[in-house]
Motif scaffolding. Sequence first.
Motif: not given
Length: 466
Positions: A34-42
């Motif tokens: 019941g959750f998501s891992f989101i990889e982000i880059n800026d």
Amino acid sequence: MNRTTIAHARLAASIGQNTRLQGWVRTRRDSKSGFSFIEINDGSCQGNIQVIADNTLENYESEIKHLTTGCSITVEGEIKESGGRGQATEVQAASVQLIGAADPETYPLQKKRHSFEKLREWAHLRPRTNTFGAVARVRNCIINSIHQFYQERGFLNVHTPIITASDCEGAGEMFQVTTMKLDQIAKQSIESLDYKFDFFDRPSYLTVSGQLAAESYACSLGKVYTFGPTFRAENSNTSRHLAEFWMVEPEVAFNDLNDNMDLAEAFLKRIFGDVLEKCPDDMAFFNDRVDENKALIERLEGIVSTDFVRLPYTEAIEILLASKQKFEFEVKWGIDLQSEHERYLTEQHFKKPVVLFDYPRTIKPFYMYCNDDEKTVRAMDVLVPTVGEIIGGSQREHRLDVLESRMRDQDLNVDDYWWYTDLRRYGTVPHAGFGLGLERAIQFATSMANIRDVIPFPRTPGNAEF
Ligand code: 4AD
Ligand code: MG
């Protein structure tokens, strides 16, 4: 809530802070619980940050579960110590807002690895990849070091013209600049071409070097440097040539060739020392993922800590002749060294940077100081492993009579250079300088094989898409 960067959020010291991050999604993974891992880059650093988004978030089903590579998002939440390997922190999201979607059917930069050649076709999006983000940060670091190095030493930065009427290098590889309508001219007889109708009243071009103008300022202000775009219409499709590149050109009055070599060596040591110190994550990436032998960091550390070889051209020819190496181009005194010769000297024979000097005058431009042997000029090239020539420079001919006779030898019209010869007519002084090709320096600092991959939008024959 304060907006921070991922570089900041990745620091262990940021644990416990609330943060607002904005960036582009690299990947999303949904866990069964019941959750998501989101990889982000800026773009602020090499690494991503992992965002944990629970299915309790109000837009979880409608938006978060549909986030795809390339979407832009804003995340608010708390920076926590990460349980995952290879990362100190992660963000527990209190909200995730989709800013701009990226259609997975058409977005080019899907998760799979793309070749650097392929990425050149998407030069507008490639800075979103690890490699091109790292290149941009290292490029920035080097630009900053260049200014610091000269500013700390009291050099003045001067802007020299981009449009010029003189061919500094005398190689005739210039892009002409005109406001005349070429398609209309094409319909007329070419004899009727009259530069009186052109914008500058004379043939004019994009500059191949700011040197001549820099000499004028050095011969008034002592120590100057230019740092600008440079254009060469040479039709060489190699991994080391661009039609538009950036060059740094210091010029110093009362300096001779030895002073010039000292300056070049100190300068290179400074910029490569700085990238190692200031971009450790990006440099580790280039070392482990880009350099063929994972030897980049060692190579740069070697440059910073050991003396460069200084070798007269004539001795270099002797070494090449004695090498028993099979070269494509024949070696004999008087030739312009080819890349294969330069690389043999710096990569195999000496295994470190080599400053070659005192070249045959027949292969060098008119402005170089003539030695008493009447055969050589006080030119220098700095050669480094993997790239070859990274710097070219010389002591300048400051004797009016010698300079004018060299111009005549090279079929230049002395009157066109009246302002340049004036520098020798009034208060002439020995002076010297060189040009560092910025992109060659970045190639050397990153091990990127092709120069087109170290400038944002490369210009080469047949290529000006972006
Ligand atoms: O050796 P070059 O032609 O020297 C000059 O232009 C002198 N006027 C400089 C001076 O004394 N002030 O060019 C200098 C450097 C080269 O060593 C190389 O690093 C780079 O500029 N360079 C290029 N870089 C990318 N693409 C090209 N087509 C380049 N041509 C030269
Ligand atoms: Mg050169």
